[in-house]
Write a protein that holds these residues in place. Structure first.
Motif, PDB file in Angstrom:
ATOM      1  N   ALA A   1       7.739   4.326   6.247  1.00 57.29           N
ATOM      2  CA  ALA A   1       8.636   3.168   6.293  1.00 57.29           C
ATOM      3  C   ALA A   1       8.622   2.601   7.703  1.00 57.29           C
ATOM      4  O   ALA A   1       8.759   3.343   8.685  1.00 57.29           O
ATOM      5  N   TYR A   2       8.457   1.280   7.787  1.00 53.83           N
ATOM      6  CA  TYR A   2       8.459   0.585   9.074  1.00 53.83           C
ATOM      7  C   TYR A   2       9.557  -0.463   9.034  1.00 53.83           C
ATOM      8  O   TYR A   2       9.520  -1.411   8.232  1.00 53.83           O
ATOM      9  N   ILE A   3      10.556  -0.312   9.913  1.00 54.78           N
ATOM     10  CA  ILE A   3      11.720  -1.184   9.955  1.00 54.78           C
ATOM     11  C   ILE A   3      11.640  -1.999  11.242  1.00 54.78           C
ATOM     12  O   ILE A   3      11.639  -1.435  12.341  1.00 54.78           O
ATOM     13  N   PHE A   4      11.599  -3.333  11.128  1.00 55.80           N
ATOM     14  CA  PHE A   4      11.337  -4.196  12.278  1.00 55.80           C
ATOM     15  C   PHE A   4      12.345  -5.337  12.331  1.00 55.80           C
ATOM     16  O   PHE A   4      12.548  -6.064  11.352  1.00 55.80           O
ATOM     17  N   LYS A   5      13.007  -5.480  13.490  1.00 58.85           N
ATOM     18  CA  LYS A   5      13.915  -6.589  13.780  1.00 58.85           C
ATOM     19  C   LYS A   5      14.942  -6.803  12.674  1.00 58.85           C
ATOM     20  O   LYS A   5      15.089  -7.907  12.129  1.00 58.85           O
ATOM     21  N   CYS A   6      15.656  -5.746  12.372  1.00 59.16           N
ATOM     22  CA  CYS A   6      16.769  -5.833  11.435  1.00 59.16           C
ATOM     23  C   CYS A   6      18.071  -5.704  12.234  1.00 59.16           C
ATOM     24  O   CYS A   6      18.203  -4.789  13.055  1.00 59.16           O
ATOM     25  N   ASN A   7      19.016  -6.593  12.000  1.00 60.67           N
ATOM     26  CA  ASN A   7      20.259  -6.636  12.756  1.00 60.67           C
ATOM     27  C   ASN A   7      21.457  -6.542  11.823  1.00 60.67           C
ATOM     28  O   ASN A   7      21.484  -7.176  10.750  1.00 60.67           O
ATOM     29  N   LYS A   8      22.435  -5.731  12.243  1.00 61.32           N
ATOM     30  CA  LYS A   8      23.693  -5.595  11.519  1.00 61.32           C
ATOM     31  C   LYS A   8      23.458  -5.273  10.053  1.00 61.32           C
ATOM     32  O   LYS A   8      24.058  -5.893   9.157  1.00 61.32           O
ATOM     33  N   SER A   9      22.586  -4.326   9.798  1.00 62.56           N
ATOM     34  CA  SER A   9      22.228  -3.958   8.429  1.00 62.56           C
ATOM     35  C   SER A   9      22.185  -2.442   8.289  1.00 62.56           C
ATOM     36  O   SER A   9      22.152  -1.706   9.271  1.00 62.56           O
ATOM     37  N   THR A  10      22.163  -1.990   7.024  1.00 58.10           N
ATOM     38  CA  THR A  10      22.115  -0.564   6.709  1.00 58.10           C
ATOM     39  C   THR A  10      21.085  -0.347   5.612  1.00 58.10           C
ATOM     40  O   THR A  10      21.061  -1.089   4.616  1.00 58.10           O
ATOM     41  N   LEU A  11      20.252   0.682   5.774  1.00 59.31           N
ATOM     42  CA  LEU A  11      19.198   1.001   4.811  1.00 59.31           C
ATOM     43  C   LEU A  11      19.330   2.465   4.397  1.00 59.31           C
ATOM     44  O   LEU A  11      19.519   3.344   5.241  1.00 59.31           O
ATOM     45  N   GLN A  12      19.189   2.718   3.111  1.00 62.81           N
ATOM     46  CA  GLN A  12      19.184   4.083   2.574  1.00 62.81           C
ATOM     47  C   GLN A  12      17.836   4.339   1.916  1.00 62.81           C
ATOM     48  O   GLN A  12      17.390   3.560   1.069  1.00 62.81           O
ATOM     49  N   ILE A  13      17.194   5.440   2.336  1.00 64.22           N
ATOM     50  CA  ILE A  13      15.903   5.826   1.772  1.00 64.22           C
ATOM     51  C   ILE A  13      16.105   7.131   0.999  1.00 64.22           C
ATOM     52  O   ILE A  13      16.470   8.152   1.587  1.00 64.22           O
ATOM     53  N   LYS A  14      15.857   7.088  -0.288  1.00 63.16           N
ATOM     54  CA  LYS A  14      16.054   8.247  -1.155  1.00 63.16           C
ATOM     55  C   LYS A  14      14.728   8.963  -1.393  1.00 63.16           C
ATOM     56  O   LYS A  14      13.664   8.338  -1.389  1.00 63.16           O
ATOM     57  N   GLY A  15      14.806  10.272  -1.613  1.00 67.09           N
ATOM     58  CA  GLY A  15      13.605  11.055  -1.871  1.00 67.09           C
ATOM     59  C   GLY A  15      12.997  11.569  -0.576  1.00 67.09           C
ATOM     60  O   GLY A  15      13.630  11.618   0.483  1.00 67.09           O
ATOM     61  N   LYS A  16      11.735  11.940  -0.662  1.00 68.48           N
ATOM     62  CA  LYS A  16      11.009  12.513   0.476  1.00 68.48           C
ATOM     63  C   LYS A  16       9.911  11.544   0.897  1.00 68.48           C
ATOM     64  O   LYS A  16       9.155  11.045   0.068  1.00 68.48           O
TER      65      LYS A  16
ATOM     66  N   GLY B   1       0.841  -1.202   0.000  1.00 72.93           N
ATOM     67  CA  GLY B   1       0.000   0.000   0.000  1.00 72.93           C
ATOM     68  C   GLY B   1       0.872   1.247   0.000  1.00 72.93           C
ATOM     69  O   GLY B   1       1.643   1.497  -0.932  1.00 72.93           O
ATOM     70  N   LYS B   2       0.803   1.998   1.080  1.00 71.87           N
ATOM     71  CA  LYS B   2       1.651   3.178   1.252  1.00 71.87           C
ATOM     72  C   LYS B   2       2.709   2.975   2.329  1.00 71.87           C
ATOM     73  O   LYS B   2       3.295   3.938   2.823  1.00 71.87           O
ATOM     74  N   LYS B   3       2.959   1.732   2.671  1.00 69.59           N
ATOM     75  CA  LYS B   3       3.889   1.411   3.745  1.00 69.59           C
ATOM     76  C   LYS B   3       5.024   0.537   3.220  1.00 69.59           C
ATOM     77  O   LYS B   3       4.802  -0.555   2.689  1.00 69.59           O
ATOM     78  N   TRP B   4       6.246   1.021   3.402  1.00 74.22           N
ATOM     79  CA  TRP B   4       7.426   0.231   3.090  1.00 74.22           C
ATOM     80  C   TRP B   4       7.747  -0.670   4.281  1.00 74.22           C
ATOM     81  O   TRP B   4       7.974  -0.184   5.388  1.00 74.22           O
ATOM     82  N   ARG B   5       7.772  -1.964   4.063  1.00 75.14           N
ATOM     83  CA  ARG B   5       8.097  -2.931   5.109  1.00 75.14           C
ATOM     84  C   ARG B   5       9.516  -3.436   4.917  1.00 75.14           C
ATOM     85  O   ARG B   5       9.861  -4.011   3.883  1.00 75.14           O
ATOM     86  N   VAL B   6      10.340  -3.212   5.947  1.00 77.45           N
ATOM     87  CA  VAL B   6      11.711  -3.715   5.954  1.00 77.45           C
ATOM     88  C   VAL B   6      11.844  -4.536   7.239  1.00 77.45           C
ATOM     89  O   VAL B   6      11.945  -3.982   8.330  1.00 77.45           O
ATOM     90  N   GLU B   7      11.846  -5.860   7.114  1.00 75.88           N
ATOM     91  CA  GLU B   7      11.770  -6.724   8.284  1.00 75.88           C
ATOM     92  C   GLU B   7      12.760  -7.880   8.168  1.00 75.88           C
ATOM     93  O   GLU B   7      13.017  -8.395   7.080  1.00 75.88           O
ATOM     94  N   TYR B   8      13.313  -8.268   9.340  1.00 76.65           N
ATOM     95  CA  TYR B   8      14.155  -9.467   9.488  1.00 76.65           C
ATOM     96  C   TYR B   8      15.352  -9.475   8.534  1.00 76.65           C
ATOM     97  O   TYR B   8      15.713 -10.525   7.975  1.00 76.65           O
ATOM     98  N   GLN B   9      15.963  -8.332   8.336  1.00 78.74           N
ATOM     99  CA  GLN B   9      17.163  -8.261   7.517  1.00 78.74           C
ATOM    100  C   GLN B   9      18.387  -8.519   8.409  1.00 78.74           C
ATOM    101  O   GLN B   9      18.538  -7.917   9.463  1.00 78.74           O
TER     102      GLN B   9
END
Length: 265
Positions: free
Chosen positions: A142-157, A117-125
């Motif tokens: 953006a919803y980031i859940f239970k991510c360990n030893k990782s890096t995320l880049q979000i571009k734009g607004k 939908g309108k939600k970015w899910r980033v989970e268990y990375q």
């Protein structure tokens, strides 16, 4: 009638003695069978009668109890408690049942990076340092859940970002028009490339925020967190400033006044 003479009586006895003797009597019967039910019944009846007799004593039933002194009471004698609990009887088996539940192994979840939908899910990375979200829109979150030893880049607004239950996680984003929130996490690093009005930190241990020149007016709201540091760009480098974790409150005559306690380095 006529009276028999002695001679006639002897003749009758003599003639009867020539007859065969009568058969012997039958053997005596055997002993009667032994029944255990009757004695057991009598013993049970006697036990119940004795029990009812004790119960009917009323207040006199406590007369047979033995008085226990204070040195024999466990709650008043620490040395007895130190001896440990009584040893169980060896006649009872305490082997655990084969059907007893065991600790289930930790369930592994598949990593997720998708737009729902309108939600970015980033989970268990796990151990992913090349996660990137492109083509963002202003109404997306953006919803980031239970991510360990990782890096995320979000571009734009984007509208808002939430980091929940993450460890050793790095986030780099351009612009957020709402809020960036960190909850129940540990060792988080956030770098702002553009602007963000508010960053909230709750129940987090270790959070480093790198602000840009455009985001120096950002408000940092924290609660139940520790080891928080804000890094401000100065002369082409960053200077670190710790966020107060201890506060002092005093009554000024009309209201409570709370101020951060000075951090002694």
């Amino acid at each position: 009638g006529p009276v028999a003479s002695p001679m006639s009586m002897r003749s009758v006895l003599t003639s009867g003695s020539c007859l065969s003797p009568p058969p012997p009597p039958p053997p005596p019967p055997g002993p009667p069978p032994i029944f255990d039910a009757e004695p057991a019944k009598d013993e049970g009846t006697a036990s119940r009668s004795a029990l009812f007799a004790q119960l009917n004593q009323g207040e006199a039933i406590t007369k047979g109890l033995r008085h226990v002194s204070d040195d024999q009471k466990t709650h008043k004698n620490p040395s007895l408690r130190a001896q440990g609990p009584a040893v169980r009887s060896p006649t009872k088996s305490h082997t655990p049942s084969p059907t007893s539940p065991k600790n289930s192994p930790q369930q592994n979840h598949a990593p997720v990076l998708e737009l729902e939908g309108k939600k970015w899910r980033v989970e268990y990375q796990e151990d992913k340092n090349d996660l990137v979200i492109n083509n963002t829109e202003l109404k997306q979150v953006a919803y980031i859940f239970k991510c360990n030893k990782s890096t995320l880049q979000i571009k734009g607004k984007i509208n808002s970002i939430t980091i929940d239950n993450c460890k050793k996680f790095g986030l780099v984003f351009d612009n957020v028009v709402g809020i960036v929130e960190v909850i129940n996490s540990r060792d988080i690093q956030i770098q702002v490339m553009g602007k963000v009005p508010t960053i909230s930190i709750n129940k987090t241990e270790g959070c480093h925020i790198y602000l840009s020149e455009e985001s120096l007016d950002c408000e940092i709201v924290s609660a139940k967190s520790s080891e928080m540091n804000i890094l401000i760009p100065q002369d082409g480098d960053y200077k670190e400033f710790p966020v107060p974790e201890q506060f002092k409150t005093a009554w000024d005559g009309s209201k409570l006044v709370t101020e951060p306690a000075e951090i002694v380095g």
